[in-house]
Design a protein around this motif. Structure first.
Motif, PDB file in Angstrom:
ATOM      1  N   THR A 139       0.833  -1.212   0.000  1.00  0.00           N
ATOM      2  CA  THR A 139       0.000   0.000   0.000  1.00  0.00           C
ATOM      3  C   THR A 139       0.859   1.250   0.000  1.00  0.00           C
ATOM      4  OG1 THR A 139      -1.778  -1.139   1.179  1.00  0.00           O
ATOM      5  CG2 THR A 139      -1.777   1.269   1.257  1.00  0.00           C
ATOM      6  N   THR A 140       1.836   1.308   0.907  1.00  0.00           N
ATOM      7  CA  THR A 140       2.665   2.512   1.011  1.00  0.00           C
ATOM      8  C   THR A 140       3.489   2.733  -0.251  1.00  0.00           C
ATOM      9  OG1 THR A 140       4.296   1.188   2.248  1.00  0.00           O
ATOM     10  CG2 THR A 140       2.760   2.511   3.531  1.00  0.00           C
ATOM     11  N   LEU A 141       3.908   1.652  -0.914  1.00  0.00           N
ATOM     12  CA  LEU A 141       4.655   1.798  -2.170  1.00  0.00           C
ATOM     13  C   LEU A 141       3.840   2.573  -3.192  1.00  0.00           C
ATOM     14  CD1 LEU A 141       7.017   1.016  -4.111  1.00  0.00           C
ATOM     15  CD2 LEU A 141       5.688  -1.034  -4.670  1.00  0.00           C
ATOM     16  N   ARG A 142       2.600   2.184  -3.368  1.00  0.00           N
ATOM     17  CA  ARG A 142       1.773   2.817  -4.399  1.00  0.00           C
ATOM     18  C   ARG A 142       1.399   4.246  -4.036  1.00  0.00           C
ATOM     19  NH1 ARG A 142       1.861  -2.315  -4.380  1.00  0.00           N
ATOM     20  NH2 ARG A 142       1.572  -3.530  -6.300  1.00  0.00           N
ATOM     21  N   ILE A 143       1.173   4.495  -2.761  1.00  0.00           N
ATOM     22  CA  ILE A 143       0.876   5.869  -2.339  1.00  0.00           C
ATOM     23  C   ILE A 143       2.082   6.769  -2.572  1.00  0.00           C
ATOM     24  CG2 ILE A 143       0.388   7.319  -0.341  1.00  0.00           C
ATOM     25  CD1 ILE A 143      -1.321   5.018   0.754  1.00  0.00           C
ATOM     26  N   MET A 144       3.275   6.258  -2.247  1.00  0.00           N
ATOM     27  CA  MET A 144       4.487   7.053  -2.427  1.00  0.00           C
ATOM     28  C   MET A 144       4.778   7.301  -3.903  1.00  0.00           C
ATOM     29  SD  MET A 144       7.098   5.674   0.457  1.00  0.00           S
ATOM     30  CE  MET A 144       8.219   7.008   0.093  1.00  0.00           C
ATOM     31  N   ILE A 145       4.576   6.289  -4.746  1.00  0.00           N
ATOM     32  CA  ILE A 145       4.813   6.451  -6.178  1.00  0.00           C
ATOM     33  C   ILE A 145       3.940   7.566  -6.745  1.00  0.00           C
ATOM     34  CG2 ILE A 145       4.339   5.359  -8.403  1.00  0.00           C
ATOM     35  CD1 ILE A 145       5.511   2.793  -7.315  1.00  0.00           C
ATOM     36  N   ILE A 146       2.671   7.580  -6.351  1.00  0.00           N
ATOM     37  CA  ILE A 146       1.755   8.618  -6.832  1.00  0.00           C
ATOM     38  C   ILE A 146       2.208   9.989  -6.356  1.00  0.00           C
ATOM     39  CG2 ILE A 146      -0.597   9.513  -6.672  1.00  0.00           C
ATOM     40  CD1 ILE A 146      -1.531   6.587  -6.467  1.00  0.00           C
ATOM     41  N   GLY A 147       2.541  10.089  -5.066  1.00  0.00           N
ATOM     42  CA  GLY A 147       2.959  11.373  -4.502  1.00  0.00           C
ATOM     43  C   GLY A 147       4.224  11.908  -5.149  1.00  0.00           C
ATOM     44  N   MET A 148       5.213  11.044  -5.356  1.00  0.00           N
ATOM     45  CA  MET A 148       6.480  11.491  -5.932  1.00  0.00           C
ATOM     46  C   MET A 148       6.352  11.791  -7.419  1.00  0.00           C
ATOM     47  SD  MET A 148       9.462   9.380  -3.903  1.00  0.00           S
ATOM     48  CE  MET A 148       8.717   7.765  -4.113  1.00  0.00           C
ATOM     49  N   ASP A 149       5.439  11.098  -8.093  1.00  0.00           N
ATOM     50  CA  ASP A 149       5.211  11.416  -9.502  1.00  0.00           C
ATOM     51  C   ASP A 149       4.629  12.810  -9.642  1.00  0.00           C
ATOM     52  OD1 ASP A 149       4.986  10.158 -12.377  1.00  0.00           O
ATOM     53  OD2 ASP A 149       3.105  11.239 -12.026  1.00  0.00           O
ATOM     54  N   TYR A 150       3.667  13.146  -8.789  1.00  0.00           N
ATOM     55  CA  TYR A 150       3.081  14.491  -8.834  1.00  0.00           C
ATOM     56  C   TYR A 150       4.096  15.557  -8.438  1.00  0.00           C
ATOM     57  CZ  TYR A 150      -1.726  13.078  -9.795  1.00  0.00           C
ATOM     58  OH  TYR A 150      -2.857  12.609 -10.411  1.00  0.00           O
ATOM     59  N   ALA A 151       5.106  15.147  -7.660  1.00  0.00           N
ATOM     60  CA  ALA A 151       6.161  16.092  -7.280  1.00  0.00           C
ATOM     61  C   ALA A 151       7.162  16.299  -8.409  1.00  0.00           C
ATOM     62  CB  ALA A 151       6.883  15.596  -6.029  1.00  0.00           C
ATOM     63  N   GLY A 152       7.024  15.532  -9.501  1.00  0.00           N
ATOM     64  CA  GLY A 152       7.882  15.721 -10.658  1.00  0.00           C
ATOM     65  C   GLY A 152       9.150  14.897 -10.648  1.00  0.00           C
ATOM     66  N   LEU A 153       9.255  13.901  -9.767  1.00  0.00           N
ATOM     67  CA  LEU A 153      10.456  13.079  -9.696  1.00  0.00           C
ATOM     68  C   LEU A 153      10.461  12.074 -10.853  1.00  0.00           C
ATOM     69  CD1 LEU A 153      12.849  12.857  -7.664  1.00  0.00           C
ATOM     70  CD2 LEU A 153      11.652  10.903  -6.668  1.00  0.00           C
ATOM     71  N   PRO A 154      11.560  11.962 -11.607  1.00  0.00           N
ATOM     72  CA  PRO A 154      11.622  10.976 -12.695  1.00  0.00           C
ATOM     73  C   PRO A 154      11.343   9.578 -12.165  1.00  0.00           C
ATOM     74  CG  PRO A 154      13.477  12.493 -12.814  1.00  0.00           C
ATOM     75  CD  PRO A 154      12.781  12.762 -11.512  1.00  0.00           C
ATOM     76  N   TRP A 155      10.742   8.721 -13.000  1.00  0.00           N
ATOM     77  CA  TRP A 155      10.202   7.476 -12.484  1.00  0.00           C
ATOM     78  C   TRP A 155      11.259   6.536 -11.938  1.00  0.00           C
ATOM     79  CZ3 TRP A 155      10.891   2.384 -13.468  1.00  0.00           C
ATOM     80  CH2 TRP A 155      11.472   1.996 -14.675  1.00  0.00           C
ATOM     81  N   HIS A 156      12.479   6.511 -12.514  1.00  0.00           N
ATOM     82  CA  HIS A 156      13.508   5.620 -11.977  1.00  0.00           C
ATOM     83  C   HIS A 156      13.857   6.009 -10.536  1.00  0.00           C
ATOM     84  CE1 HIS A 156      14.225   3.928 -16.000  1.00  0.00           C
ATOM     85  NE2 HIS A 156      14.867   2.955 -15.363  1.00  0.00           N
ATOM     86  N   GLU A 157      14.068   7.308 -10.305  1.00  0.00           N
ATOM     87  CA  GLU A 157      14.365   7.783  -8.955  1.00  0.00           C
ATOM     88  C   GLU A 157      13.156   7.593  -8.043  1.00  0.00           C
ATOM     89  OE1 GLU A 157      15.083   9.249 -11.709  1.00  0.00           O
ATOM     90  OE2 GLU A 157      17.189   9.889 -11.693  1.00  0.00           O
TER      91      GLU A 157
END
Length: 264
Positions: free
Chosen positions: A202-220
């Protein structure tokens, strides 16, 4: 297990029976339910969604594209495309991992509902059997999966996935061992640790969404999320366990116990 024994195991008593002072006041019930719902609801749907692989096969990974596009997360389209041939190559591991961890994630939170433990204990036991079997199978398959199907960001990602798979498997196995030994107190503590690691899904997917909206490239984004989705969970689990021990023993959560202060 009797009602009194269950209370003692799960720390629901307000005081101890050996002459200790009353335990520290519990958190407000509404707050506990709010936290439980915030974890249980998304975990249930994420777990059930993972089970789609059992009837869609490896092609089920392509369904993530529509989910990411709905969330305006187009940076993960390439990642999804990279996974499909790997999933096809290792179908059996995919099925065991998805079925195991999907089931564990969907049902795990219900083990921490007091009414289920205390009033319908047989239901608690049945769900517990399902959870432990699913977590053991799913985590083992996930660890093997990470080795034979390396994640794109590299070895650090493999180590992270193997790490969470190992902790999930070992914590669940320790919970099962304590249960078989009749040590219900430590069984409960190991299951808290186990579910903290299962919650990484659960936390993985929540963090991925949050960091994507923050503009972090997907590998990082993916690399950071792979580590941060389970290590902090483990720390929080230990804090919860220590808090429950303090309540059970009638001691303050922070600071020296009354007995230690008396000795000093």
């Amino acid at each position: 297990m009797s009602y009194a024994e269950s209370n003692a195991v799960f720390g629901t008593e307000s005081s101890t029976t050996d002459g200790h002072a009353d335990a520290p006041a519990a958190f407000p019930r509404w707050l506990l339910w709010a936290v439980w719902a915030a974890l249980a609801v998304p975990s249930y749907f994420i777990g059930m969604y993972a089970l789609r692989y059992l009837y869609t096969g490896p092609e089920g990974v392509e369904a993530l594209n529509s989910v990411y596009e709905m969330l305006n997360m187009t940076s993960f389209n390439d990642f999804v495309a990279e996974q499909l041939p790997k999933f096809k190559e290792h179908r059996t591991l995919l099925y065991f991992h998805a079925a195991g961890m999907g089931t564990a994630l969907a049902v795990g939170a219900f083990q921490f509902v007091p009414a289920l433990r205390l009033r319908w204990f047989r239901v608690h036991q049945s769900i517990g059997v399902v959870y432990m079997a699913a977590a053991l199978i799913g985590s083992f398959a996930g660890g093997v999966f990470a080795v034979v199907l390396p994640a794109e960001p590299g070895m650090a990602a493999v180590v992270a996935i193997v790490g969470v798979a190992t902790t999930t498997f070992c914590f669940t196995a320790m919970g099962l061992l304590r249960l078989l030994q009749g040590d219900f107190t430590h069984h409960g503590e190991w299951m808290i640790r186990s579910f903290s690691q299962t919650l990484s899904g659960t936390t993985l997917r929540i963090m991925i969404i949050g960091m994507d909206y923050a503009g972090l490239p997907w590998h990082e984004n993916y690399m950071i999320a792979l580590w941060m989705c389970w290590v902090p969970n483990m720390v929080v689990a230990e804090v919860i366990i220590q808090y429950r021990r303090a309540r059970r023993n009638g001691e303050p959560f922070l600071g020296p116990s009354p007995r230690a202060a008396g000795v000093a």
